[in-house]
Scaffold this motif. Structure first.
Motif, PDB file in Angstrom:
ATOM      1  N   TYR A  82       0.873  -0.921  -0.037  1.00  0.00           N
ATOM      2  CA  TYR A  82       0.241  -0.106  -0.054  1.00  0.00           C
ATOM      3  C   TYR A  82       0.291   1.372  -0.190  1.00  0.00           C
ATOM      4  O   TYR A  82       2.001   1.190   0.086  1.00  0.00           O
ATOM      5  CB  TYR A  82      -0.695   0.199   1.704  1.00  0.00           C
ATOM      6  CG  TYR A  82      -1.803  -0.754   1.580  1.00  0.00           C
ATOM      7  CD1 TYR A  82      -1.609  -2.022   1.825  1.00  0.00           C
ATOM      8  CD2 TYR A  82      -3.222  -0.534   1.095  1.00  0.00           C
ATOM      9  CE1 TYR A  82      -2.270  -3.114   2.125  1.00  0.00           C
ATOM     10  CE2 TYR A  82      -4.056  -1.931   1.495  1.00  0.00           C
ATOM     11  CZ  TYR A  82      -4.025  -2.961   1.260  1.00  0.00           C
ATOM     12  OH  TYR A  82      -4.587  -4.267   1.861  1.00  0.00           O
ATOM     13  N   PHE A 124       0.310  -4.923   9.853  1.00  0.00           N
ATOM     14  CA  PHE A 124       1.066  -3.942   8.871  1.00  0.00           C
ATOM     15  C   PHE A 124       2.336  -3.940   8.875  1.00  0.00           C
ATOM     16  O   PHE A 124       2.690  -4.442  10.083  1.00  0.00           O
ATOM     17  CB  PHE A 124       0.784  -3.180   8.406  1.00  0.00           C
ATOM     18  CG  PHE A 124      -0.487  -2.805   7.445  1.00  0.00           C
ATOM     19  CD1 PHE A 124      -1.997  -3.208   8.244  1.00  0.00           C
ATOM     20  CD2 PHE A 124      -1.047  -2.315   6.644  1.00  0.00           C
ATOM     21  CE1 PHE A 124      -2.753  -3.558   7.153  1.00  0.00           C
ATOM     22  CE2 PHE A 124      -1.887  -2.270   5.689  1.00  0.00           C
ATOM     23  CZ  PHE A 124      -2.858  -2.511   6.670  1.00  0.00           C
ATOM     24  N   GLY A 137      -3.433  -3.769  -7.834  1.00  0.00           N
ATOM     25  CA  GLY A 137      -4.379  -2.722  -7.040  1.00  0.00           C
ATOM     26  C   GLY A 137      -4.820  -1.581  -7.301  1.00  0.00           C
ATOM     27  O   GLY A 137      -5.018  -1.241  -8.855  1.00  0.00           O
ATOM     28  N   GLU A 138      -5.272  -0.659  -6.724  1.00  0.00           N
ATOM     29  CA  GLU A 138      -6.697   0.649  -7.806  1.00  0.00           C
ATOM     30  C   GLU A 138      -4.712   1.332  -7.711  1.00  0.00           C
ATOM     31  O   GLU A 138      -5.383   2.076  -9.010  1.00  0.00           O
ATOM     32  CB  GLU A 138      -6.428   1.112  -6.192  1.00  0.00           C
ATOM     33  CG  GLU A 138      -6.941   2.494  -6.042  1.00  0.00           C
ATOM     34  CD  GLU A 138      -7.573   3.108  -4.701  1.00  0.00           C
ATOM     35  OE1 GLU A 138      -7.807   2.900  -4.101  1.00  0.00           O
ATOM     36  OE2 GLU A 138      -8.281   3.410  -5.273  1.00  0.00           O
ATOM     37  N   GLN A 177       0.808   5.062   1.913  1.00  0.00           N
ATOM     38  CA  GLN A 177      -0.465   6.436   2.094  1.00  0.00           C
ATOM     39  C   GLN A 177      -0.294   7.648   1.572  1.00  0.00           C
ATOM     40  O   GLN A 177       1.223   8.236   2.546  1.00  0.00           O
ATOM     41  CB  GLN A 177       0.231   5.640   4.021  1.00  0.00           C
ATOM     42  CG  GLN A 177      -1.623   6.841   4.302  1.00  0.00           C
ATOM     43  CD  GLN A 177      -0.765   6.402   5.842  1.00  0.00           C
ATOM     44  OE1 GLN A 177       0.418   5.683   6.662  1.00  0.00           O
ATOM     45  NE2 GLN A 177      -1.788   6.310   6.977  1.00  0.00           N
ATOM     46  N   GLY A 195      -4.193  12.764   4.361  1.00  0.00           N
ATOM     47  CA  GLY A 195      -6.260  12.636   3.636  1.00  0.00           C
ATOM     48  C   GLY A 195      -6.298  11.658   2.369  1.00  0.00           C
ATOM     49  O   GLY A 195      -7.679  11.982   1.992  1.00  0.00           O
ATOM     50  N   MET A 196      -5.835  10.787   1.876  1.00  0.00           N
ATOM     51  CA  MET A 196      -6.301   9.581   1.450  1.00  0.00           C
ATOM     52  C   MET A 196      -5.635   8.170   2.222  1.00  0.00           C
ATOM     53  O   MET A 196      -6.571   6.944   1.051  1.00  0.00           O
ATOM     54  CB  MET A 196      -5.310   9.688   0.429  1.00  0.00           C
ATOM     55  CG  MET A 196      -5.220   9.619  -0.526  1.00  0.00           C
ATOM     56  SD  MET A 196      -6.173  11.369  -1.389  1.00  0.00           S
ATOM     57  CE  MET A 196      -6.202   9.344  -3.288  1.00  0.00           C
ATOM     58  N   GLY A 197      -5.943   8.000   3.006  1.00  0.00           N
ATOM     59  CA  GLY A 197      -5.651   6.638   3.681  1.00  0.00           C
ATOM     60  C   GLY A 197      -4.847   5.900   3.320  1.00  0.00           C
ATOM     61  O   GLY A 197      -3.921   6.247   2.690  1.00  0.00           O
ATOM     62  N   LEU A 198      -5.081   4.685   3.287  1.00  0.00           N
ATOM     63  CA  LEU A 198      -4.227   3.934   2.741  1.00  0.00           C
ATOM     64  C   LEU A 198      -4.771   2.834   0.844  1.00  0.00           C
ATOM     65  O   LEU A 198      -5.814   2.939   0.607  1.00  0.00           O
ATOM     66  CB  LEU A 198      -3.574   2.312   3.421  1.00  0.00           C
ATOM     67  CG  LEU A 198      -3.501   2.996   4.683  1.00  0.00           C
ATOM     68  CD1 LEU A 198      -3.993   2.900   5.803  1.00  0.00           C
ATOM     69  CD2 LEU A 198      -2.059   1.692   4.401  1.00  0.00           C
ATOM     70  N   ARG A 199      -3.981   3.095  -0.196  1.00  0.00           N
ATOM     71  CA  ARG A 199      -4.126   2.710  -0.909  1.00  0.00           C
ATOM     72  C   ARG A 199      -3.132   1.503  -1.941  1.00  0.00           C
ATOM     73  O   ARG A 199      -2.499   1.678  -1.440  1.00  0.00           O
ATOM     74  CB  ARG A 199      -4.085   3.267  -2.011  1.00  0.00           C
ATOM     75  CG  ARG A 199      -5.344   4.930  -1.307  1.00  0.00           C
ATOM     76  CD  ARG A 199      -5.331   5.955  -3.421  1.00  0.00           C
ATOM     77  NE  ARG A 199      -3.802   7.083  -3.004  1.00  0.00           N
ATOM     78  CZ  ARG A 199      -3.541   7.877  -3.867  1.00  0.00           C
ATOM     79  NH1 ARG A 199      -4.492   7.459  -5.554  1.00  0.00           N
ATOM     80  NH2 ARG A 199      -2.116   8.275  -3.476  1.00  0.00           N
ATOM     81  N   PHE A 211       3.159   0.675   3.126  1.00  0.00           N
ATOM     82  CA  PHE A 211       3.475  -0.589   3.873  1.00  0.00           C
ATOM     83  C   PHE A 211       3.156  -1.609   3.206  1.00  0.00           C
ATOM     84  O   PHE A 211       2.125  -2.111   2.546  1.00  0.00           O
ATOM     85  CB  PHE A 211       2.168  -0.493   4.880  1.00  0.00           C
ATOM     86  CG  PHE A 211       1.944   1.254   5.844  1.00  0.00           C
ATOM     87  CD1 PHE A 211       2.297   2.729   5.289  1.00  0.00           C
ATOM     88  CD2 PHE A 211       3.032   1.168   6.617  1.00  0.00           C
ATOM     89  CE1 PHE A 211       2.106   3.337   5.933  1.00  0.00           C
ATOM     90  CE2 PHE A 211       3.311   1.767   8.328  1.00  0.00           C
ATOM     91  CZ  PHE A 211       2.949   3.223   7.402  1.00  0.00           C
ATOM     92  N   GLN A 259      -5.327  -8.229   8.028  1.00  0.00           N
ATOM     93  CA  GLN A 259      -4.188  -8.320   7.415  1.00  0.00           C
ATOM     94  C   GLN A 259      -3.643  -7.432   8.509  1.00  0.00           C
ATOM     95  O   GLN A 259      -3.691  -6.516   9.468  1.00  0.00           O
ATOM     96  CB  GLN A 259      -4.196  -6.695   5.954  1.00  0.00           C
ATOM     97  CG  GLN A 259      -4.501  -7.596   5.122  1.00  0.00           C
ATOM     98  CD  GLN A 259      -4.775  -6.757   3.690  1.00  0.00           C
ATOM     99  OE1 GLN A 259      -3.869  -5.590   3.999  1.00  0.00           O
ATOM    100  NE2 GLN A 259      -5.417  -7.278   2.680  1.00  0.00           N
TER     101      GLN A 259
END
Lengths: 112, 110
Positions: A35, A103, A58-59, A37, A40-44, A90, A101
């Motif tokens: 991911y 981390f 993934g995204e 981080q 303001g975006m969280g984890l992607r 991460f 999950q």
């Protein structure tokens, strides 16, 4: 009780340089994840490996590649780093697809 | 990409107060997870929820899986200074990928 270990913890790169982020887990987990981080975006999710020998996008996969080296290790590679890839990365793992999950502590990457 | 709506974005409270935060989604989830992240560290799992309506506690923390499967909340009772951090919700649906909320920053004044 190492859990998920990420190296390095910090890295500064110049635009265009390449870099591999390492992740290893000692919990015998099947699935591993990368991911990023951003504020303001969280984890992607960038890429994941549901089991040894498989990887999927993934995204936000553009600009990254991954390798599931064995059951323990899952690396993330930036072939030509760009400032937009400045982030905290991460790695996570879990025993199966319905399990939570776990981390690592992250790699803080700055690209100038 | 899809993200959860997590609120509030931040909370500044006095030690001893109770705290409540929630997440909502337009999608149905099969699993809700709540994580806490301390500065310079990775997210740590607090509570996992697997069934609609489920109410689960972990010490002073209580979380619920909403009946509609589109929301979840986390309550912290009698907050203490070490509760400071960023709290994330995460939901997992049919794709088996975790979708994360944008986080709630909690500050506790002694």
């Amino acid at each position: 009780n190492a859990g998920v270990t990420q190296t390095p913890k910090f890295q500064v790169l110049k635009t265009g340089q390449s870099m591999t982020l390492q992740c290893a887990q000692d919990m015998n987990h099947n699935s591993m994840y990368w991911y990023r981080q951003d504020p303001g975006m969280g984890l992607r999710l960038i890429y994941y490996s549901a089991s040894e020998g498989t990887t999927d996008k993934g995204e936000v996969p553009n600009g990254y590649n991954v390798s599931r080296l064995n059951k323990r290790e899952f690396s993330l590679r930036l072939e030509s780093a760009a400032p937009s890839q400045t982030s905290v990365y991460f790695c996570a793992s879990r025993v199966g697809q319905s399990a939570p999950q776990h981390f690592g502590d992250g790699t803080r990457l700055s690209i100038l | 990409g899809q993200q959860l709506n997590q609120s509030p974005q931040s909370m500044f409270i006095q030690e001893g107060e109770d705290v409540s935060m929630n997440c909502t989604s337009s999608s149905i989830f099969n699993t809700w997870l709540w994580y806490k992240q301390d500065p310079g560290e990775g997210p740590v799992l607090l509570i996992a929820l697997y069934k609609a309506g489920e109410l689960t506690s972990n010490g002073r923390l209580t979380a619920q899986f909403g009946i509609t499967r589109k929301d979840s909340f986390l309550n912290i009772s009698a907050s203490i200074p070490s509760d400071v951090g960023i709290y994330f919700c995460a939901g997992q649906g049919a794709t088996n990928k975790l979708i994360f909320g944008t986080g709630t920053l909690l500050a506790v004044q002694p």
